[in-house]
Design an enzyme around this catalytic site. Structure first.
Site, PDB file in Angstrom:
ATOM      1  N   GLY A  75      47.062 -29.106 -11.976  1.00  0.00           N
ATOM      2  CA  GLY A  75      46.824 -28.874 -13.393  1.00  0.00           C
ATOM      3  C   GLY A  75      46.377 -27.484 -13.766  1.00  0.00           C
ATOM      4  N   ASP A 110      48.940 -25.412 -16.094  1.00  0.00           N
ATOM      5  CA  ASP A 110      48.971 -25.870 -17.489  1.00  0.00           C
ATOM      6  C   ASP A 110      47.691 -25.463 -18.212  1.00  0.00           C
ATOM      7  OD1 ASP A 110      51.353 -27.104 -16.766  1.00  0.00           O
ATOM      8  OD2 ASP A 110      50.373 -29.014 -16.347  1.00  0.00           O
ATOM      9  N   TYR A 138      55.388 -41.786 -11.897  1.00  0.00           N
ATOM     10  CA  TYR A 138      55.398 -41.282 -10.527  1.00  0.00           C
ATOM     11  C   TYR A 138      54.093 -41.604  -9.819  1.00  0.00           C
ATOM     12  CZ  TYR A 138      52.725 -36.906 -11.532  1.00  0.00           C
ATOM     13  OH  TYR A 138      51.778 -35.978 -11.873  1.00  0.00           O
TER      14      TYR A 138
END
Length: 359
Positions: A264, A267, A101
């Protein structure tokens, strides 16, 4: 809640993370995808992010997925393996491609942000209970899953149902709801994600995310919708995080962070919380480590909170110095925690201080 599991098998690791990772192309400068001339290659995937950060922090971690028998698949396996993550259970599929992507720079929540996914029909979307090494998936103290995998295909959905089903000796199942509306064109997302979350032992969900998917507003209402998981972590953005565990409710405010890129963090929070859980730290410290590891991701341009360490042939990497720094910060008194400010470079600080200024 304590992460427990079989420890006599040499193949048992601290954390197994199962899900798709893609090759990510990050723009060399701001602007529309149509105007950006060049891109830098990186990796992106919620589950592999968690595995990489935990391995870099000194835990043993395994990533399970499917990638194509192509150059992008080679890059993913080699890059994730370089963090010290066990990638031996990754399936190479000669009939399917590795997902990729492209995205624009800047905040993903901004109206001008663009993401172009090329993941339909990817090797990871073909993961199923019949072609994934379930023994390797269950050979961890913690098995970390996300709702993204369930959205990839019916086969992936069946795999997650198999892994979250009650069974003797099951590892602690961690589930990050991670609702991505664009991956659920059939509208089944809310029902499936609720089913999977109810089958997990530990659930991460954003308060806004829960309201969007299921309707509950506020942490207590989310808990009433999800009474089953032993531990429920409700993330409330910059306000803080509330955890429900063993009949207790704990809230820890988020530290002040000078954000470089708002990617991020979810996560990294999960990785920090899981690391502290594996170390059997008190609940307050687990939440603070979640915040600190999220701050490590927010203060760097990419998705990962820490750089790749040299690959360790003997297992997980040595615990880096910044973890001891994070331990010190997690132990601050409430007043010092409230004054804490984290900016770029704070993980490289030589000494722990109550305030880590932005260079």
């Amino acid at each position: 809640m304590t992460a427990t599991g079989p420890r006599n098998d040499p193949d048992v690791v601290d954390v197994v993370a199962l899900g798709e990772s893609m090759v990510t192309f990050l723009p060399s400068r701001p602007g529309r995808l149509a105007d950006v001339p060049t891109f830098d290659r990186a990796i992106g995937g919620a589950e592999s992010n968690v595995a990489c950060v935990l391995a870099a922090a000194g835990h043993s971690a395994r990533w399970i997925s499917g990638v194509g028998a192509d150059g992008f698949g080679d890059h993913l396996v080699e890059t994730i393996g370089a963090y010290g993550v066990d990638v031996t259970a990754v399936r190479r599929d000669p009939a399917r491609h590795t997902g990729v992507y492209f995205r624009t720079a800047g905040d993903r929540a901004a109206d001008a942000h663009e993401v172009a996914y090329y993941r339909a029909g990817s090797a990871a979307s073909a993961m199923a209970a019949g072609n994934v090494d379930l023994t390797a998936a269950r050979a961890g103290r913690v098995l970390h899953l996300t709702g993204i995998t369930a959205a990839l295909s019916g086969e992936c959905r069946g795999l997650l149902r198999e892994l979250t089903a009650p069974r003797p000796g099951r590892p602690l199942v961690s589930f990050d709801v991670n609702h991505r509306p664009g991956l659920w064109p059939d509208g089944d997302g809310p029902h499936v994600l609720l089913e999977l979350a109810r089958g997990a032992d530990l659930v991460f969900v954003g308060a806004d995310e829960a309201q969007e998917v299921w309707g509950p507003h506020g942490a207590e209402t989310v808990r009433r919708a999800l009474p089953g998981p032993a531990t429920l972590v409700v993330k409330q953005g910059g306000h803080g995080v509330t955890v429900f565990d063993a009949g207790h409710v704990t809230f820890v405010p988020a530290p002040h962070v000078d954000v470089v890129a708002a990617v991020g963090a979810g996560d990294a929070f999960a990785a920090g919380f899981l690391s502290a859980t594996l170390r059997d730290l008190p609940m307050k410290a687990r939440l603070r480590h979640g915040h600190l590891w999220a701050a490590a991701a927010l203060t760097v341009p990419g998705d990962l909170a820490v750089p790749s360490p040299p690959a360790s042939r003997g297992g997980a990497a040595q615990r880096p110095a910044w973890i001891a720094h994070a331990d010190h910060l997690a132990a601050l008194d409430d007043g010092a925690w409230d004054r804490l400010r984290l900016g770029p470079g704070w993980t490289q600080a030589a000494a722990a201080t109550e305030e880590v200024p932005t260079p």
